[in-house]
Design a protein around this motif. Sequence first.
Motif, PDB file in Angstrom:
ATOM      1  N   GLU A   1       0.739  -1.283   0.091  1.00  0.00           N
ATOM      2  CA  GLU A   1      -0.038  -0.180  -0.078  1.00  0.00           C
ATOM      3  C   GLU A   1       0.721   1.218   0.116  1.00  0.00           C
ATOM      4  N   LYS A   2       2.018   1.313   0.927  1.00  0.00           N
ATOM      5  CA  LYS A   2       2.928   2.432   0.754  1.00  0.00           C
ATOM      6  C   LYS A   2       3.589   2.612  -0.676  1.00  0.00           C
ATOM      7  N   PHE A   3       3.604   1.316  -1.128  1.00  0.00           N
ATOM      8  CA  PHE A   3       4.547   1.411  -2.437  1.00  0.00           C
ATOM      9  C   PHE A   3       3.493   2.093  -3.467  1.00  0.00           C
ATOM     10  N   ILE A   4       2.175   1.752  -3.560  1.00  0.00           N
ATOM     11  CA  ILE A   4       1.380   2.301  -4.487  1.00  0.00           C
ATOM     12  C   ILE A   4       1.047   3.698  -4.431  1.00  0.00           C
ATOM     13  N   LEU A   5       0.946   3.946  -2.971  1.00  0.00           N
ATOM     14  CA  LEU A   5       0.616   5.442  -2.480  1.00  0.00           C
ATOM     15  C   LEU A   5       1.898   6.348  -2.882  1.00  0.00           C
ATOM     16  N   ALA A   6       2.913   5.909  -2.913  1.00  0.00           N
ATOM     17  CA  ALA A   6       4.224   6.815  -3.072  1.00  0.00           C
ATOM     18  C   ALA A   6       4.181   7.159  -4.586  1.00  0.00           C
ATOM     19  N   ASN A   7       3.918   5.902  -5.459  1.00  0.00           N
ATOM     20  CA  ASN A   7       3.945   6.086  -6.941  1.00  0.00           C
ATOM     21  C   ASN A   7       2.655   7.109  -7.153  1.00  0.00           C
ATOM     22  N   LEU A   8       1.442   6.988  -6.449  1.00  0.00           N
ATOM     23  CA  LEU A   8       0.346   7.929  -6.835  1.00  0.00           C
ATOM     24  C   LEU A   8       1.118   9.654  -6.444  1.00  0.00           C
ATOM     25  N   TYR A   9       1.643   9.560  -5.481  1.00  0.00           N
ATOM     26  CA  TYR A   9       2.326  10.799  -5.237  1.00  0.00           C
ATOM     27  C   TYR A   9       3.063  11.273  -6.452  1.00  0.00           C
ATOM     28  N   TYR A  10       3.992  10.367  -7.048  1.00  0.00           N
ATOM     29  CA  TYR A  10       4.912  10.632  -8.049  1.00  0.00           C
ATOM     30  C   TYR A  10       4.087  10.955  -9.069  1.00  0.00           C
TER      31      TYR A  10
ATOM     32  N   GLN B   1      -4.730  -6.025 -11.669  1.00  0.00           N
ATOM     33  CA  GLN B   1      -5.675  -6.538 -10.674  1.00  0.00           C
ATOM     34  C   GLN B   1      -5.287  -6.109  -9.077  1.00  0.00           C
ATOM     35  N   LYS B   2      -3.916  -6.504  -8.996  1.00  0.00           N
ATOM     36  CA  LYS B   2      -3.266  -6.229  -7.866  1.00  0.00           C
ATOM     37  C   LYS B   2      -3.475  -4.702  -7.382  1.00  0.00           C
ATOM     38  N   CYS B   3      -2.937  -3.828  -8.356  1.00  0.00           N
ATOM     39  CA  CYS B   3      -3.174  -2.361  -7.991  1.00  0.00           C
ATOM     40  C   CYS B   3      -4.526  -2.126  -7.741  1.00  0.00           C
ATOM     41  N   GLU B   4      -5.674  -2.603  -8.475  1.00  0.00           N
ATOM     42  CA  GLU B   4      -6.932  -2.163  -8.176  1.00  0.00           C
ATOM     43  C   GLU B   4      -7.298  -2.595  -6.644  1.00  0.00           C
ATOM     44  N   LEU B   5      -6.766  -3.923  -6.397  1.00  0.00           N
ATOM     45  CA  LEU B   5      -7.109  -4.340  -4.946  1.00  0.00           C
ATOM     46  C   LEU B   5      -6.512  -3.256  -3.743  1.00  0.00           C
ATOM     47  N   ILE B   6      -5.179  -2.918  -4.269  1.00  0.00           N
ATOM     48  CA  ILE B   6      -4.594  -2.131  -3.196  1.00  0.00           C
ATOM     49  C   ILE B   6      -5.133  -0.772  -3.113  1.00  0.00           C
TER      50      ILE B   6
ATOM     51  N   LYS C   1     -10.522   2.357   1.337  1.00  0.00           N
ATOM     52  CA  LYS C   1     -11.002   2.322   2.519  1.00  0.00           C
ATOM     53  C   LYS C   1     -10.359   3.048   3.839  1.00  0.00           C
ATOM     54  N   LYS C   2      -9.126   3.125   3.649  1.00  0.00           N
ATOM     55  CA  LYS C   2      -8.324   3.486   4.640  1.00  0.00           C
ATOM     56  C   LYS C   2      -8.489   5.236   4.761  1.00  0.00           C
ATOM     57  N   ASN C   3      -8.952   5.721   3.754  1.00  0.00           N
ATOM     58  CA  ASN C   3      -9.106   6.987   3.542  1.00  0.00           C
ATOM     59  C   ASN C   3      -7.862   7.869   3.212  1.00  0.00           C
ATOM     60  N   PHE C   4      -6.973   7.104   2.594  1.00  0.00           N
ATOM     61  CA  PHE C   4      -5.895   7.860   1.906  1.00  0.00           C
ATOM     62  C   PHE C   4      -5.908   8.443   0.865  1.00  0.00           C
ATOM     63  N   ILE C   5      -6.996   7.683  -0.206  1.00  0.00           N
ATOM     64  CA  ILE C   5      -7.463   8.365  -1.310  1.00  0.00           C
ATOM     65  C   ILE C   5      -8.727   8.324  -1.489  1.00  0.00           C
ATOM     66  N   TYR C   6      -9.122   8.922  -2.569  1.00  0.00           N
ATOM     67  CA  TYR C   6     -10.771   8.806  -2.763  1.00  0.00           C
ATOM     68  C   TYR C   6     -10.859   8.465  -4.321  1.00  0.00           C
ATOM     69  N   MET C   7     -11.620   7.363  -4.358  1.00  0.00           N
ATOM     70  CA  MET C   7     -11.659   6.642  -5.539  1.00  0.00           C
ATOM     71  C   MET C   7     -12.986   6.757  -6.086  1.00  0.00           C
TER      72      MET C   7
ATOM     73  N   GLN D   1     -11.450   7.460 -11.522  1.00  0.00           N
ATOM     74  CA  GLN D   1     -10.753   8.653 -11.241  1.00  0.00           C
ATOM     75  C   GLN D   1     -10.034   8.278  -9.684  1.00  0.00           C
ATOM     76  N   VAL D   2      -8.999   8.972  -9.378  1.00  0.00           N
ATOM     77  CA  VAL D   2      -8.569   8.707  -8.040  1.00  0.00           C
ATOM     78  C   VAL D   2      -7.771  10.181  -7.488  1.00  0.00           C
ATOM     79  N   SER D   3      -8.224  10.459  -6.526  1.00  0.00           N
ATOM     80  CA  SER D   3      -7.567  11.494  -5.749  1.00  0.00           C
ATOM     81  C   SER D   3      -7.041  11.307  -4.571  1.00  0.00           C
ATOM     82  N   LEU D   4      -6.006  12.209  -4.186  1.00  0.00           N
ATOM     83  CA  LEU D   4      -5.233  11.947  -2.772  1.00  0.00           C
ATOM     84  C   LEU D   4      -5.817  12.682  -1.782  1.00  0.00           C
TER      85      LEU D   4
END
Length: 100
Positions: free
Chosen positions: A36-45, A68-73, A79-85, A89-92
Motif C-alpha cells: 500500500e505504501k508503494f502504490i501510494l508513493a507512486n500515486l504521489y509521484y 488486478q493487484k493495483c486495483e485491490l491495493i 477504505k483507509k481514507n488515504f485516497i478517494y476513488m 478517477q482517483v485523488s489524494l
Amino acid sequence: MSIDEFFAHTKLKKLLNLPESFRSKIFGTNKLTTDEKFILANLYYLDSVGNLLEFKTLLPPLTGYSQQKCELILTELNKKNFIYMRKNQVSLRIKPLTYE
C-alpha cells in the motif's frame, strides 16, 4: 535502515522529495502494508508530474504489479481514507503544498 540512510548509502536520488513531517505522517504509519505504501508513493509521484489521471495505465508498469493487484491495493487505500476513488478517477486525500 531509514529511507534517507538507504538513499545516502546507495548514492541514489529520490524521484520525489516530500517534506519530512508529511512523509512521516503518511508513510510512517503502521496502518499501511508495504504494498500500500508503494502504490501510494507512486500515486504521489504521478500527481507530482501531472499524470494522476493516467493512474490505471501507469501504475502497473511503474510498480511491476498486475492491474488486478493495483486495483485491490487502491481499494484498500480508499477504505483507509488515504485516497478517494470514484469510477476511473482517483485523488489524494492528503497532499503536500508543493512537490520538489
